[in-house]
Each structure stands twice: as C-alpha cells, then as structure tokens.
Design a protein around this motif. Sequence first.
Motif, short mmCIF file in Angstrom:
data_model
loop_
_atom_site.label_atom_id
_atom_site.label_comp_id
_atom_site.label_asym_id
_atom_site.label_seq_id
_atom_site.Cartn_x
_atom_site.Cartn_y
_atom_site.Cartn_z
N SER A 4 47.62 1.39 45.28
CA SER A 4 46.33 0.78 44.99
C SER A 4 45.19 1.78 45.21
N THR A 5 45.27 2.52 46.32
CA THR A 5 44.23 3.52 46.60
C THR A 5 44.24 4.63 45.56
N LYS A 6 45.43 5.06 45.16
CA LYS A 6 45.52 6.09 44.12
C LYS A 6 44.90 5.61 42.81
N GLN A 7 45.16 4.34 42.49
CA GLN A 7 44.60 3.81 41.25
C GLN A 7 43.08 3.76 41.30
N LYS A 8 42.53 3.36 42.44
CA LYS A 8 41.08 3.31 42.58
C LYS A 8 40.47 4.71 42.49
N CYS A 9 41.10 5.68 43.15
CA CYS A 9 40.60 7.06 43.09
C CYS A 9 40.65 7.60 41.66
N THR A 10 41.74 7.29 40.96
CA THR A 10 41.88 7.74 39.59
C THR A 10 40.80 7.14 38.70
N VAL A 79 43.46 17.05 31.26
CA VAL A 79 42.11 16.97 31.81
C VAL A 79 41.74 18.25 32.55
N LEU A 80 42.67 18.78 33.32
CA LEU A 80 42.39 20.01 34.07
C LEU A 80 42.12 21.18 33.12
N VAL A 81 42.89 21.26 32.04
CA VAL A 81 42.67 22.33 31.06
C VAL A 81 41.33 22.16 30.37
N CYS A 82 41.01 20.92 29.99
CA CYS A 82 39.73 20.66 29.31
C CYS A 82 38.54 20.96 30.21
N ASN A 83 38.66 20.67 31.48
CA ASN A 83 37.57 20.98 32.40
C ASN A 83 37.33 22.49 32.49
N LEU A 84 38.38 23.27 32.37
CA LEU A 84 38.21 24.73 32.38
C LEU A 84 37.40 25.18 31.16
N PHE A 85 37.64 24.53 30.02
CA PHE A 85 36.83 24.84 28.83
C PHE A 85 35.37 24.46 29.06
N GLU A 86 35.13 23.33 29.72
CA GLU A 86 33.77 22.92 30.02
C GLU A 86 33.08 23.94 30.94
N ILE A 87 33.80 24.37 31.96
CA ILE A 87 33.23 25.35 32.90
C ILE A 87 32.93 26.65 32.18
N ALA A 88 33.89 27.13 31.39
CA ALA A 88 33.70 28.40 30.68
C ALA A 88 32.56 28.29 29.66
N GLY A 89 32.53 27.19 28.91
CA GLY A 89 31.50 27.04 27.89
C GLY A 89 30.10 27.00 28.47
N ASN A 90 29.91 26.29 29.56
CA ASN A 90 28.59 26.22 30.17
C ASN A 90 28.19 27.53 30.84
N PHE A 91 29.17 28.26 31.36
CA PHE A 91 28.84 29.56 31.94
C PHE A 91 28.42 30.54 30.84
N VAL A 92 29.13 30.52 29.71
CA VAL A 92 28.75 31.38 28.58
C VAL A 92 27.35 31.01 28.10
N TYR A 93 27.04 29.72 28.04
CA TYR A 93 25.71 29.26 27.66
C TYR A 93 24.65 29.82 28.62
N GLU A 188 36.43 19.34 38.48
CA GLU A 188 37.76 19.93 38.44
C GLU A 188 38.47 19.78 39.79
N VAL A 189 37.74 20.05 40.87
CA VAL A 189 38.34 19.92 42.21
C VAL A 189 38.71 18.46 42.49
N LEU A 190 37.83 17.53 42.13
CA LEU A 190 38.12 16.11 42.35
C LEU A 190 39.31 15.66 41.53
N MET A 191 39.43 16.17 40.31
CA MET A 191 40.57 15.81 39.47
C MET A 191 41.88 16.31 40.06
N ILE A 192 41.86 17.48 40.66
CA ILE A 192 43.08 18.05 41.25
C ILE A 192 43.60 17.16 42.38
N PHE A 193 42.69 16.67 43.21
CA PHE A 193 43.12 15.97 44.42
C PHE A 193 43.11 14.44 44.29
N PHE A 194 42.33 13.88 43.36
CA PHE A 194 42.16 12.43 43.33
C PHE A 194 42.50 11.78 42.00
#
Length: 319
Positions: A4-10, A79-93, A188-194
């Motif tokens: 139940s806790t995992k589902q709420k965190c997700t 999701v983790l891969v897509c977040n890396l694209f978000e991080i890279a894209g905004n840094f390039v911007y 990204e960090v929250l997705m890894i752990f929660f």
Amino acid sequence: MDLSTKQKCTRIVTFLFFLCGGIEYAIILPSLWPYLHQYYHSERWFYGLCFASFSISGLIFSPVFGYWSDRLQAAKPIVLVCNLFEIAGNFVYFASQSQYMVLGGRFLSGIGTGAGAAIFAMLARTSTLKERTRVFAVALSCRFIGLIVGPGLNALTSRLGSYDIGPFTIDKYTAPGLVMCGVWMIVEVLMIFFYFDFPTLTEAEAAGFVNPESESESIERQADEREPLLGKGNVRSATSINDGSQVLETSLDDDKSPPAPERSWSERLLDVLREEWIVLLSCQFILFFNQTALETIIVPLGKDLLGWDILDTSLFYCG
C-alpha cells in the motif's frame, strides 16, 4: 515498505512527473522568444520551429516508449531514461552557444515527454475500473496546475541580473533551463527510490496482494486486459457490459478460443481509421492547434504591440 505504501509513493511521484511537465512547458514558453531574439537575433520562423520541436519529438517518441512499455510490462526503466533526456535538453537550453543548440535542447526535452505514454499504460494496467478515471484525472490535473505554476516562476527568474559561472551565463533568459534541469534531477532521484512497477490486477489477485473484485468486474477487467486497445470487436454494447451473465458467457467463450495472432501495424492503423476515432483525434488536433497557435503568437505580439517583457507575458499566462 508494504504494498500500500509503495502504491501511494508511486502515485505521488507519478503526479509529480506530470506537474513538472506542465511547469517546464509554461516556464519556457514566455522566455523562449526573448532568449532567441536577445542572444541570437533569430527570426520568428525559427522561434516557431524551436517551439514546435518540443512537440515533434514527443509525437515521434511517445509511440516508441509506449510500445517499449508493452513489451517490458514495466514503466520505471522508461521513465528514468526519459528523465535523462529532460535533464540533458534543459541543460543544453541553458548552456546554448547558438540558436541551433536551443533548438536541439527543446527537441531533447520533448523526447522526455514520451514517458507519459508508458506511465498512462501502467496506470491502466494496475488500477481498477472504478478508480481508473479518477487516477487519470488527477494526473492530468497536476499537469494543468504546472501550467499555472510555471509562468509564476518567471516572476522570480525575470528579476535576476547577469552572473557568469565559468563559461555559462545565468540571467533571466537562461535561468528557466537551469531551473528545470535541477527540477528534473530531483524527479529522477525520487523516481529511483519511490517509483515501483506493480503487476497487473489479475496477477496481484492471484498472488493474494489485493482483495478480489466482484465476479462481473473481474471478468470484465480480464477481458479488457486480454483484448488490445485497438481491435475488432473491442466496442461492446452497454447491455453486454451490464448483464453479468452475458459477460460471463462471452468470457468463457474467449477462454476456450485460441489466443489471437500478433496483429500487423497495417491492421492496427485500419482500426484507428474508424469514425469514432477520427472524430476524437480531430477534436484533439483542433483543440491543441488553436491553443499552441495562440500561445506561440502572443509572446512576440505582446512585445511589439504592448511592450511586454517576460514578467508581463508570464502574468498573462497565469491568468
């Protein structure tokens, strides 16, 4: 951590993902044209191209990530891969040295939006029929909240001076990219752990993780899980849905029948070209076309006709 806790965190980090997606769209929107015009003296057609590149990459990669999610039966790696694209894209911007780097940054960030398809697919597989609409509505509401919060953040970044940190310059034009780069790193960090991938409800019930549904609901859901979203005979009448005995009979007949063969892309395309799908997709196209056309043109028009700066435009979008 129990189930139940995992589902709420997700669910919480999923809603946070959509919230940040709305914030990114709205914080970049008022500052993109001033950024291109002030730094690189770009023409307006290039501003439109940069704005469209975000949606183009999302259009291309959302089906790819959705297909990947169906194959994996999991959303977390995507999701983790897509977040890396978000991080890279905004840094390039943020760190752009030419207008083409700005274009590339927006394209990379748009790839990251493809995770939405995988997340919605996972929500559909792991939610009951009664709660599915509510979960989808909350996720989309979080995005719209982000569209309101995003321009408000420009009220803070627009007051920045100009600071040089090594080869990078932080000012009101580049700060939105830096802010969103930091935000997506946190996500990204929250997705890894929660964020946790769950089995489908049928598998969870078989393992005793969740309470079983009523017989008619369980049969209907199992039929939905077996049938593809787009397929012949997928549209069922209200009578067959509401009549439990009729659903049971249909389900038993389906269990006896052999599994359907893998369908080709041409067959799936023909399914989409049904009248009801064409109407729905056309309505969506008209809605988003009008919205983005207005949002794109209001920034240069506001500057030319009303003398608006980033803060004025952001306040307009907040309204």
